[in-house]
Design an enzyme around this catalytic site. Structure first.
Site, short mmCIF file in Angstrom:
data_model
loop_
_atom_site.label_atom_id
_atom_site.label_comp_id
_atom_site.label_asym_id
_atom_site.label_seq_id
_atom_site.Cartn_x
_atom_site.Cartn_y
_atom_site.Cartn_z
N ASP A 25 0.86 -1.19 0.00
CA ASP A 25 0.00 0.00 0.00
C ASP A 25 0.90 1.23 0.00
O ASP A 25 2.04 1.16 -0.47
CB ASP A 25 -0.95 -0.03 1.21
CG ASP A 25 -2.29 0.64 0.91
OD1 ASP A 25 -2.29 1.87 0.68
OD2 ASP A 25 -3.32 -0.05 0.88
N GLY B 78 4.66 -0.65 -3.93
CA GLY B 78 3.67 -0.02 -3.08
C GLY B 78 2.79 0.90 -3.89
O GLY B 78 2.74 0.83 -5.12
N HIS B 79 2.10 1.79 -3.18
CA HIS B 79 1.19 2.73 -3.82
C HIS B 79 1.72 4.15 -3.81
O HIS B 79 0.97 5.10 -3.99
CB HIS B 79 -0.19 2.68 -3.15
CG HIS B 79 -0.90 1.38 -3.32
ND1 HIS B 79 -2.15 1.14 -2.81
CD2 HIS B 79 -0.53 0.22 -3.97
CE1 HIS B 79 -2.52 -0.10 -3.12
NE2 HIS B 79 -1.56 -0.66 -3.81
N GLY B 80 3.02 4.31 -3.57
CA GLY B 80 3.63 5.62 -3.63
C GLY B 80 3.55 6.39 -2.34
O GLY B 80 3.39 5.82 -1.25
#
Length: 397
Positions: free
Chosen positions: A211, A233-235
């Site tokens: 995430d 991940g999601h940054g």
């Protein structure tokens, strides 16, 4: 002198470099044992000591149950984790925390050791990233609640069941050389989530999760993220904001000299449409960022609505102002290199984009730079060309 608690021993020795009255409380349990009670007793003794004290968890693997180490303490406490502490991998429902440090001033956590959340079993049953109506899972491996003047250094967190680290109510806190690791497919395993805190730095760290590497919640003021490698991940995300009522403003967010690699998003600000509150997120700056195959590298998304649980026809009431993206360069994983999707009701104000060079070589290219409800100030060069679609500006009624 020594105090005995079952098979666990706490040794008290002089702490070199402190005053003659300073003490070290060393966990004496054998590797493989459960140190929950020994650690709690060691911490309680250190917290009550009149001079700065240190608790040492030695090398080796130890089991650690749910534990809350709470002040205020009489003097600063330092915890040195040399080994690895393991959560109960079979305990996957109903608990909101594993390790909590709260209401301490001058706290230190270091030692090069590891918190292992044993999250594999939890990930298999976690569908909270798909629906609101999901079974309650542990929220976070490590929580820092109302901790001030603190330093977290040379610590690893791996395989959290949910969030790795959560920070709330902090003042003047630094994370330095922190390593956070979980597989890309592990749901909701945010690296460091922060909110309602003032003056936090995350520096020289490596975060790879399923995430957000860093997620910024409401009430965060003056956050520095510097020299961080993020991915998978999601940054790095500001938000989501606006999901709940009574949220607080966000301001003073700086993300500089970072590298994002193989992430699903890059630099992101996200707010909910039909928001439950009206707040402002301002003075948010991203500078000198390297991208390596990052999808959605630059994204302002004021239509963030996972699971379609909101009314997208109602504009977000979160106001975004004084935002900059400067010296962002590298490769995109999709054609949407830059998307500035601001609220129709509250168009973004004073957004600056300078020296952007984001390449995309996919078959559906070329890369695009989209703008909606914003007129960004352009400085230097931009690739792709800014605002491929005409801006639509609607003043709030």
């Amino acid at each position: 002198m020594g105090s005995y608690f079952g098979i666990s021993t706490i040794f008290v020795i002089c702490l070199l470099g402190f005053s003659a009255n300073a003490e070290v409380f060393r966990i004496g349990s054998p590797p493989g044992s459960d140190i929950t009670q020994a650690l709690l007793r060691a911490f309680t003794s250190a917290c009550q000591a009149p001079t700065p004290s240190k608790v040492v968890i030695p090398k080796g693997q130890f089991r650690l149950g749910e534990i809350m180490m709470s002040g205020p303490c009489k003097s600063p406490v330092e915890i040195t984790l040399l080994g690895t502490v393991l959560a109960d991998g079979n305990s996957i429902h109903g608990k909101e925390k594993w390790v909590v440090f709260q209401r301490m001033d001058g706290f230190r956590l270091n030692g090069g050791g590891t918190f292992d959340g044993e999250g594999n079993a939890a990930w298999r049953v976690n569908n909270c990233h798909k629906t609101f109506e999901c079974k309650k899972l542990p929220i976070v491996s490590i929580r820092f609640d109302f901790v001030t003047n603190a330093e977290i250094r040379d610590i690893s967190s791996i395989d959290a069941k949910n969030f790795h680290i959560n920070v709330i109510g902090a003042k003047n806190m630094t994370f330095n050389n922190v390593k956070i690791m979980a597989p890309a497919e592990s749901p909701n395993t945010d690296g460091i989530h922060l909110g309602r805190s003032v003056g936090v730095s995350i520096i020289n760290s490596r975060i790879a999760t399923g995430d957000d590497c860093v997620s910024v919640g409401d009430g965060m003021v003056n956050l520095l993220v510097k020299n961080v490698v993020c991915g998978p991940g999601h940054g790095i995300s500001v938000g989501s904001l606006g999901r709940y009522g009574h949220e607080q403003d966000v301001s003073g967010i700086r993300v500089i000299n970072c590298t994002l690699q193989e992430t699903d998003n890059g630099l992101r600000i996200k707010t909910w449409p039909s928001a439950a509150c009206s707040t402002t997120a301002s003075n948010i700056h991203f500078e000198n960022i390297i991208l390596r195959n990052v999808s959605n590298p630059i994204l302002i998304d004021q239509e963030y609505c996972p699971w379609n649980q909101c009314n997208k026809q109602k504009s977000s009431s979160i106001k975004l102002a004084n935002i900059s993206f400067k010296r962002i360069r590298g490769t995109s994983g999709n054609k949407d290199a830059v998307k500035l999707l601001c609220s129709k009701g509250y168009p973004c104000e004073n957004v600056q984009v300078g020296d952007i060079n984001i390449q995309y070589t996919g078959a559906d290219g070329p890369a695009t730079f989209m703008c909606s409800n914003v007129r960004p100030k352009l400085v230097g060069t931009q690739f792709p060309k800014a605002c491929n679609t005409p801006p639509v500006l609607t003043q709030p009624k």
